[in-house]
Design a protein around this motif. Structure first.
Motif, mmCIF file in Angstrom:
data_model
loop_
_atom_site.group_PDB
_atom_site.id
_atom_site.type_symbol
_atom_site.label_atom_id
_atom_site.label_comp_id
_atom_site.label_asym_id
_atom_site.label_seq_id
_atom_site.Cartn_x
_atom_site.Cartn_y
_atom_site.Cartn_z
ATOM 1 N N ALA A 184 0.823 -1.211 0.000
ATOM 2 C CA ALA A 184 0.000 0.000 0.000
ATOM 3 C C ALA A 184 0.856 1.259 0.000
ATOM 4 C CB ALA A 184 -0.934 0.003 1.203
ATOM 5 N N PHE A 185 1.957 1.227 0.786
ATOM 6 C CA PHE A 185 2.858 2.376 0.860
ATOM 7 C C PHE A 185 4.121 2.027 0.081
ATOM 8 C CE2 PHE A 185 0.034 2.731 4.445
ATOM 9 C CZ PHE A 185 -0.318 4.083 4.417
ATOM 10 N N TRP A 233 6.158 5.715 -5.114
ATOM 11 C CA TRP A 233 5.466 6.144 -6.324
ATOM 12 C C TRP A 233 6.396 6.877 -7.284
ATOM 13 C CZ3 TRP A 233 0.186 5.827 -7.796
ATOM 14 C CH2 TRP A 233 -0.622 5.121 -6.896
ATOM 15 N N ARG A 234 7.440 7.509 -6.776
ATOM 16 C CA ARG A 234 8.342 8.253 -7.671
ATOM 17 C C ARG A 234 9.018 7.336 -8.688
ATOM 18 N NH1 ARG A 234 11.497 13.313 -4.908
ATOM 19 N NH2 ARG A 234 9.808 14.090 -3.590
ATOM 20 N N ASP A 235 9.051 6.029 -8.421
ATOM 21 C CA ASP A 235 9.675 5.088 -9.354
ATOM 22 C C ASP A 235 8.772 4.786 -10.551
ATOM 23 O OD1 ASP A 235 11.754 5.009 -7.600
ATOM 24 O OD2 ASP A 235 11.298 3.028 -6.783
ATOM 25 N N ASP A 257 -4.270 5.012 -1.707
ATOM 26 C CA ASP A 257 -3.244 5.417 -2.662
ATOM 27 C C ASP A 257 -2.995 6.916 -2.615
ATOM 28 O OD1 ASP A 257 -2.806 2.861 -3.509
ATOM 29 O OD2 ASP A 257 -3.832 3.081 -5.429
ATOM 30 N N GLU A 258 -4.037 7.700 -2.359
ATOM 31 C CA GLU A 258 -3.863 9.147 -2.315
ATOM 32 C C GLU A 258 -2.933 9.539 -1.173
ATOM 33 O OE1 GLU A 258 -6.576 13.194 -2.647
ATOM 34 O OE2 GLU A 258 -7.456 11.380 -1.779
ATOM 35 N N LEU A 259 -3.084 8.890 -0.024
ATOM 36 C CA LEU A 259 -2.191 9.165 1.101
ATOM 37 C C LEU A 259 -0.761 8.772 0.738
ATOM 38 C CD1 LEU A 259 -1.556 9.928 4.023
ATOM 39 C CD2 LEU A 259 -2.310 7.635 4.698
ATOM 40 N N ALA A 260 -0.587 7.597 0.152
ATOM 41 C CA ALA A 260 0.757 7.139 -0.217
ATOM 42 C C ALA A 260 1.397 8.074 -1.235
ATOM 43 C CB ALA A 260 0.686 5.715 -0.772
ATOM 44 N N ARG A 261 0.614 8.610 -2.160
ATOM 45 C CA ARG A 261 1.148 9.547 -3.155
ATOM 46 C C ARG A 261 1.641 10.828 -2.491
ATOM 47 N NH1 ARG A 261 -2.726 11.443 -6.253
ATOM 48 N NH2 ARG A 261 -1.449 12.013 -8.054
ATOM 49 N N HIS A 262 0.954 11.275 -1.444
ATOM 50 C CA HIS A 262 1.404 12.471 -0.733
ATOM 51 C C HIS A 262 2.704 12.194 0.027
ATOM 52 C CE1 HIS A 262 -2.568 14.010 -1.725
ATOM 53 N NE2 HIS A 262 -2.180 15.197 -1.308
ATOM 54 N N PHE A 263 2.800 11.015 0.645
ATOM 55 C CA PHE A 263 4.063 10.637 1.286
ATOM 56 C C PHE A 263 5.203 10.674 0.266
ATOM 57 C CE2 PHE A 263 1.917 8.287 4.927
ATOM 58 C CZ PHE A 263 2.609 8.925 5.935
ATOM 59 N N ALA A 264 4.953 10.078 -0.905
ATOM 60 C CA ALA A 264 6.000 9.952 -1.911
ATOM 61 C C ALA A 264 6.370 11.299 -2.527
ATOM 62 C CB ALA A 264 5.548 8.984 -3.008
ATOM 63 N N ALA A 265 5.401 12.214 -2.614
ATOM 64 C CA ALA A 265 5.678 13.519 -3.218
ATOM 65 C C ALA A 265 6.516 14.412 -2.313
ATOM 66 C CB ALA A 265 4.365 14.219 -3.561
ATOM 67 N N ALA A 266 6.501 14.136 -1.008
ATOM 68 C CA ALA A 266 7.250 14.964 -0.064
ATOM 69 C C ALA A 266 8.747 14.693 -0.169
ATOM 70 C CB ALA A 266 6.767 14.698 1.354
ATOM 71 N N LEU A 326 8.875 6.046 5.122
ATOM 72 C CA LEU A 326 10.057 5.356 4.613
ATOM 73 C C LEU A 326 9.694 4.378 3.498
ATOM 74 C CD1 LEU A 326 11.881 4.651 7.994
ATOM 75 C CD2 LEU A 326 12.513 6.363 6.275
ATOM 76 N N ALA A 327 8.561 3.684 3.651
ATOM 77 C CA ALA A 327 8.136 2.732 2.620
ATOM 78 C C ALA A 327 7.863 3.434 1.295
ATOM 79 C CB ALA A 327 6.897 1.981 3.083
ATOM 80 N N CYS A 328 7.494 4.707 1.355
ATOM 81 C CA CYS A 328 7.263 5.498 0.141
ATOM 82 C C CYS A 328 8.549 6.156 -0.358
ATOM 83 C CB CYS A 328 6.202 6.563 0.409
ATOM 84 S SG CYS A 328 4.563 5.890 0.754
ATOM 85 N N GLY A 329 9.665 5.881 0.313
ATOM 86 C CA GLY A 329 10.952 6.413 -0.113
ATOM 87 C C GLY A 329 11.271 7.784 0.436
#
Length: 343
Positions: free
Chosen positions: A165-166, A169-171, A239-248, A268-271
């Motif tokens: 789930a997390f 996304w940047r990949d 997914d929307e939450l995970a995308r925000h983690f990844a965008a930061a 961390l899971a979102c990089g």
């Protein structure tokens, strides 16, 4: 095994404790256990919880009948709320063993906010948990602290992160990390918007770019008015939450009173590297020299230094925290009920 969990932390609430139990219940069922959850969604809701107005307390009538109908092999009662108190009272009255777990540092919160001696609150929590046959905690530091307050029969139940789930996304070639349209670097906080989270310490940091908050809580309106330069987005899910983690660019956790800090692993899971205070929770996860987060009392310095950390290393670190292992640990900690209890 037939497992019953009677918890005040459950749907329709949205928070880290609820996510822990939702994930645990799903995995227990996938492992072949029959799981029944008695949560607020099963009852009429009454007054808001003290200091948590977005959480309405359940009125747990006839909880004993619900337990008896399910005839569980084990009972877990984690939270010191109306459902937890009713289930605890039923188990104590019937002589049925149950387990509990620790999720909120009420003593630290109320001492910091209201000046109430934390020992009084920990004494109340100890009364609740000591009636159980086993008491589950997440970390070494919690075990030491609570053992010092006289809590007994402590067992370890760790935490993990859903790395499906997390994810980073940047990949993905179709992901635009600038979809938020905000000046960089982006320093993100995800969680409850409340005073005990020490958010004003984050808002007041001298940092370039954007401070972004994802979450809701009792101080959301106040902070929006007081800190106009901070962007507040409210809740985000899935997914929307995970995308925000990844965008930061950096995840910032200013809280001093976490029992664990699941959001650290989710970031961390979102990089996304982490900046936090060197307190229990972040210290237990990151320790010294993890290379994926910076812990310092100088939170601005921690946030700026975290910008230089390797995002791929953050993901690899998070992959070492398995929910399956944690769920097996939880199941092993449960205390069986003798079949004669249901005759």
């Amino acid at each position: 095994m037939r497992i019953l969990i009677a918890t005040d932390a459950w749907q329709p609430q949205v928070n880290g404790v609820v996510r822990v139990f939702e994930t645990t219940v799903d995995l227990l069922r996938a492992m072949g256990h029959a799981v029944e959850v008695i949560g607020p969604d099963r009852f009429r809701l009454g007054m808001p919880a003290p200091s948590y107005p977005e959480v309405r307390l359940a009125l747990p009538w006839r909880i004993g009948r619900m337990i008896e109908r399910f005839r569980p092999d084990a009972i877990h009662v984690p939270v010191e709320g109306p459902i937890g108190l009713a289930a605890r009272a039923w188990c104590v009255r019937r002589g049925v063993p149950f387990t509990t777990s620790f999720h909120t540092r009420f003593g630290d919160y109320f001492e910091a906010r209201l000046g109430i001696d934390r020992r009084h609150l920990y004494r109340m929590q100890r009364w609740f948990h000591d009636a159980g046959a086993a008491f589950m905690v997440q970390t070494d530091s919690l075990e030491r602290q609570l053992g010092g307050y006289g809590f007994r029969r402590i067992r370890r139940w760790g935490r993990a992160v859903d790395t499906a789930a997390f994810r980073p996304w940047r990949d993905r070639p179709d992901f635009d990390p600038d979809f938020l349209g905000l000046p960089r670097p982006i320093f993100l906080y995800v969680g409850r918007v409340a005073r005990e989270k020490n958010l004003e310490a984050f808002f007041g940091l001298d940092l370039p770019g954007t401070k972004l908050v994802v979450g809701d809580g009792p101080q959301l309106g106040e902070y929006r008015g007081k800190w106009p330069a901070v962007r507040f987005l409210g809740y985000r899910h899935g997914d929307e939450l995970a995308r925000h983690f990844a965008a930061a660019d950096v995840f910032v956790l200013p809280s001093r009173f976490e029992t664990f800090g699941l959001v650290v692993l989710e970031a961390l899971a979102c990089g996304t590297p982490v900046a936090a205070l060197p307190v229990p929770g972040p210290l237990d996860i990151l320790g010294d020299g993890s290379g994926v987060g910076v812990l310092s009392e100088d939170l601005a310095s921690a946030a700026l230094n975290a910008l230089r950390l390797d995002r791929a290393a953050c993901r690899r670190f998070a992959e070492g925290f398995s929910w399956e292992s944690c769920t097996r640990q939880f199941a092993a900690n449960l205390v069986p009920i003798e079949p004669t209890a249901w005759k």
